[in-house]
Structure formats: structure tokens, C-alpha cells
Design an enzyme around this catalytic site. Structure first.
Site, PDB file in Angstrom:
ATOM      1  N   GLY A  39       0.821  -1.207   0.000  1.00  0.00           N
ATOM      2  CA  GLY A  39       0.000   0.000   0.000  1.00  0.00           C
ATOM      3  C   GLY A  39       0.852   1.252   0.000  1.00  0.00           C
ATOM      4  O   GLY A  39       0.676   2.160  -0.828  1.00  0.00           O
ATOM      5  N   ALA A  40       1.791   1.308   0.939  1.00  0.00           N
ATOM      6  CA  ALA A  40       2.644   2.491   1.058  1.00  0.00           C
ATOM      7  C   ALA A  40       3.481   2.699  -0.204  1.00  0.00           C
ATOM      8  O   ALA A  40       3.672   3.834  -0.658  1.00  0.00           O
ATOM      9  CB  ALA A  40       3.543   2.351   2.291  1.00  0.00           C
ATOM     10  N   ASN A  41       3.987   1.611  -0.772  1.00  0.00           N
ATOM     11  CA  ASN A  41       4.783   1.735  -2.004  1.00  0.00           C
ATOM     12  C   ASN A  41       3.935   2.340  -3.136  1.00  0.00           C
ATOM     13  O   ASN A  41       4.391   3.208  -3.883  1.00  0.00           O
ATOM     14  CB  ASN A  41       5.297   0.366  -2.465  1.00  0.00           C
ATOM     15  CG  ASN A  41       6.221  -0.299  -1.451  1.00  0.00           C
ATOM     16  OD1 ASN A  41       6.722   0.357  -0.546  1.00  0.00           O
ATOM     17  ND2 ASN A  41       6.445  -1.605  -1.604  1.00  0.00           N
ATOM     18  N   ASP A 249       4.454  -2.550  -7.511  1.00  0.00           N
ATOM     19  CA  ASP A 249       3.774  -1.457  -6.799  1.00  0.00           C
ATOM     20  C   ASP A 249       3.980  -0.131  -7.527  1.00  0.00           C
ATOM     21  O   ASP A 249       3.075   0.703  -7.587  1.00  0.00           O
ATOM     22  CB  ASP A 249       4.311  -1.335  -5.370  1.00  0.00           C
ATOM     23  CG  ASP A 249       4.070  -2.598  -4.568  1.00  0.00           C
ATOM     24  OD1 ASP A 249       3.051  -3.272  -4.837  1.00  0.00           O
ATOM     25  OD2 ASP A 249       4.890  -2.911  -3.698  1.00  0.00           O
ATOM     26  N   SER A 288      13.623   3.032  -4.509  1.00  0.00           N
ATOM     27  CA  SER A 288      13.845   2.837  -5.952  1.00  0.00           C
ATOM     28  C   SER A 288      12.722   3.420  -6.815  1.00  0.00           C
ATOM     29  O   SER A 288      12.810   3.390  -8.042  1.00  0.00           O
ATOM     30  CB  SER A 288      13.979   1.342  -6.253  1.00  0.00           C
ATOM     31  OG  SER A 288      12.730   0.700  -6.076  1.00  0.00           O
TER      32      SER A 288
HETATM   33  O1  RIB Z   1       5.597  -5.473  -3.161  1.00  0.00           O
HETATM   34  C1  RIB Z   1       6.739  -5.319  -2.373  1.00  0.00           C
HETATM   35  C2  RIB Z   1       6.350  -5.204  -0.930  1.00  0.00           C
HETATM   36  O2  RIB Z   1       5.787  -6.414  -0.512  1.00  0.00           O
HETATM   37  C3  RIB Z   1       7.515  -4.963   0.011  1.00  0.00           C
HETATM   38  O3  RIB Z   1       7.809  -3.601   0.196  1.00  0.00           O
HETATM   39  C4  RIB Z   1       7.091  -5.683   1.270  1.00  0.00           C
HETATM   40  O4  RIB Z   1       6.856  -4.827   2.340  1.00  0.00           O
HETATM   41  C5  RIB Z   1       5.860  -6.481   0.886  1.00  0.00           C
HETATM   42  O5  RIB Z   1       4.707  -5.914   1.368  1.00  0.00           O
END
Ligand code: RIB
Length: 299
Positions: A39-41, A249, A288
Site C-alpha cells: 500500500g505504502a509503495n 507497486d 527505488s
Molecule cells: O511489493 C513489495 C512489498 O511487498 C515490500 O515492500 C514488502 O513490504 C511487501 O509488502
């Protein structure tokens, strides 16, 4: 405006010459921590793509809470709907092999406390025409509630069907737009070992049945999608991956951001695919994620 309703993690990353087999111990050659969580990504990717982004989720009251949110905060993401709870901040234990491939174990912690009431609060703050982005790292009851409330309000829902869980095929039917990798799409379509022709046929069939827009990410082969019966394809960049964690993500966040910006569907796919490629060139999920200027230069 985009709201991302989902997970927030601290990633604990070890690099190894090659990934271990079950039961095997291999020597690591590096260790780092980075903010992560699907989610955060995705929220950070949408924000770095230039959009207004609200993150809804949960962290603990521990030492990982602040670093897990630091890059989101620095980028100007709205964090008012991130709650603090007594459970530990979610963590992901990640091994990255010399070829850039990875293995991940996620411990949900605070992410597991996200509720339907949190979904209501997040959707209440949204308006018709906004975009809601979700994944499957918070409880499915909350995801289901968010999808239902958002659709009733005229919010466009984008569900990334990751990580693969038993409920994925059912939840996958509830969103306007579904983004899945090859394995996740096979589960959604109820068919294994799909070749390219099978995948295209399944996309056409599912789109005709449900009217949903479906996007399948294919790693180095780019992406195939269907919208209103029309198949689209987009390629990323030809690269030597350093670390693919967070590339999917980044694709999702950039895609949602491009839609929010009103870009054409095919242009959005290509921009997102290029952003996903760039995310494979550095280590760590959030560090990244490229800026919109970097993506524009690479396009
Ligand atoms: O999709 C990558 C993410 O999957 C990582 O950042 C890790 O936290 C997992 O949730």
C-alpha cells in the site's frame, strides 16, 4: 485525488549471491532496511508521479513506525488516515539474490488491525471521480467494505490482486480495474499454466462477463490489458534488474496517477511500465521508485 487503502511495512533486506532452497542456509553479502508495504509503495509511486495522495492504514507505536512513513511524509503524502495501534508495525523479511529475484515473508502486525470502520472513514473523505487503490495485505473484510462503499459513491476502484490469497478471485470481481501478475490472473480466471493465447482469451471472456478493466503484468515482457473489449499491450524498458522488489507497486501507483491525471489508457500503461522498469534499477522498494521527471526522461 487518490486514496490508497493498504499496508505499511518496514522491509528488512538481505542480499545473497543466490536465493536459498528450502532448508538451506546461504551467506548474505549485505543488509539494509527500507520503507515498504504494498500500500505504502503504491501511494508513494502515485505521489512521486505528481498526484495528491491520501494513505489509509496502520502502524505501531514502535521504532519502525516513523521510518516506515518517512518517505511518504517527505513526499507530501496525506497521512491523516494512518492510525497508530498497539500491534508492531508490519515487517517484511526480504532476500534478494544476485539475479535481482527475491523471496519475501510478510508479518502483518498493525496492518492486521485495519477494519471496516477504517474503510468507512477513508471512503467518507473521498468524492465521486476520485480513485481508490487497494491490495490484499490488510484484512479482506476491510478491503471488501472499502470496495463496496467506494463503488456506491462513484469512486473508481483499482485492486491490485497481490499478494495472492484464497479470497482473491472473489474480491477480484468487486473492483472496476484489476491489476494482477501472471499467477494472480490465473487464479482470477480459474485456469492454470496459461500461455499467451489462453491469457488473451481469458481476458476477453472475463471482460465480456464483468465489464471490468483487467491488467496483467508480465515482468520483462511488459503488460497486457483489456478495456471495453479492446486489448492493449505496453512494454517497459530493457534493463538488467538489480532488485525487482516494489516494481509491481510502482507500476500500480503510476498507473493510478496517470488515470487520475486524465491520461489516455494506453499512455498510462506505457508510463507505468517504464516507471516499473526504473524501479528495478536500485535496491529497496520505496528508495527505488522514480520521480515523474525520471520517468518522463526515460519515455
Ligand atoms: O511489493 C513489495 C512489498 O511487498 C515490500 O515492500 C514488502 O513490504 C511487501 O509488502
Amino acid at each position: 485525488m487518490i486514496t490508497v487503502f493498504g499496508s505499511i511495512n518496514m522491509d528488512l533486506i538481505a542480499t545473497t549471491a543466490r536465493l536459498p532452497k528450502p532448508g538451506e542456509t546461504v551467506a548474505g553479502n549485505g543488509f539494509s532496511t527500507a520503507a515498504g508495504g504494498k500500500g505504502a509503495n503504491q501511494a508513494l509511486a502515485a505521489r512521486r508521479a505528481g498526484r495528491i495522495v491520501h494513505m489509509a492504514g496502520a502502524v505501531g507505536r514502535d521504532g519502525f513506525a516513523e521510518p516506515a512513513l518517512a518517505l511518504l511524509k517527505d513526499a507530501g503524502t496525506e497521512l491523516g488516515t494512518v492510525k497508530q495501534v498497539d500491534e508492531p508495525t508490519g515487517t517484511a523479511l526480504i532476500l534478494v539474490g544476485g539475479d535481482g529475484e527475491n523471496m519475501i515473508a510478510v508479518v502483518p502486525g498493525a496492518n492486521g488491525t485495519v477494519t471496516s470502520a477504517d474503510a468507512d472513514a477513508a471512503i467518507d473523505a473521498m468524492s465521486k471521480g476520485d480513485i481508490l487503490m487497494l491490495q490484499l495485505e490488510v484484512p479482506t473484510s476491510a478491503v471488501e467494505r472499502a470496495l463496496a462503499r467506494a463503488r456506491a459513491k462513484g469512486v473508481t476502484t483499482v485492486l491490485n490482486l497481490a499478494p495472492l490469497i484464497d479470497d482473491a478471485p472473489r474480491l477480484g470481481r468487486l473492483a472496476d480495474i484489476v491489476i494482477a501478475n501472471e499467477t494472480e490472473f490465473e487464479r482470477l480466471a480459474g485456469q492454470e499454466d496459461m500461455g499467451g493465447d489462453d491469457r488473451e482469451a481469458a481476458l476477453k471472456q472475463l471482460n465480456a462477463e464483468t465489464g471490468q478493466t483487467l491488467i496483467v503484468t508480465l515482468g520483462a515482457d511488459g503488460v497486457i490489458a483489456i478495456r471495453d473489449g479492446v486489448i492493449s499491450r505496453a512494454k517497459g524498458l530493457k534493463i538488467e534488474p538489480v532488485d525487482t522488489v516494489g516494481a509491481g507497486d510502482t507500476f500500480c501507483g503510476y498507473f493510478a496517477a496517470s488515470l487520475d491525471e486524465g491520461l489516455d489508457f494506453d499512455v498510462s500503461l506505457r508510463r507505468a511500465a517504464v516507471a516499473g522498469s526504473l524501479a528495478c534499477l536500485k535496491q529497496g522498494a520505496q528508495p527505488s521508485i522514480p520521480s515523474s521527471a525520471e520517468v518522463a526522461k526515460a519515455l
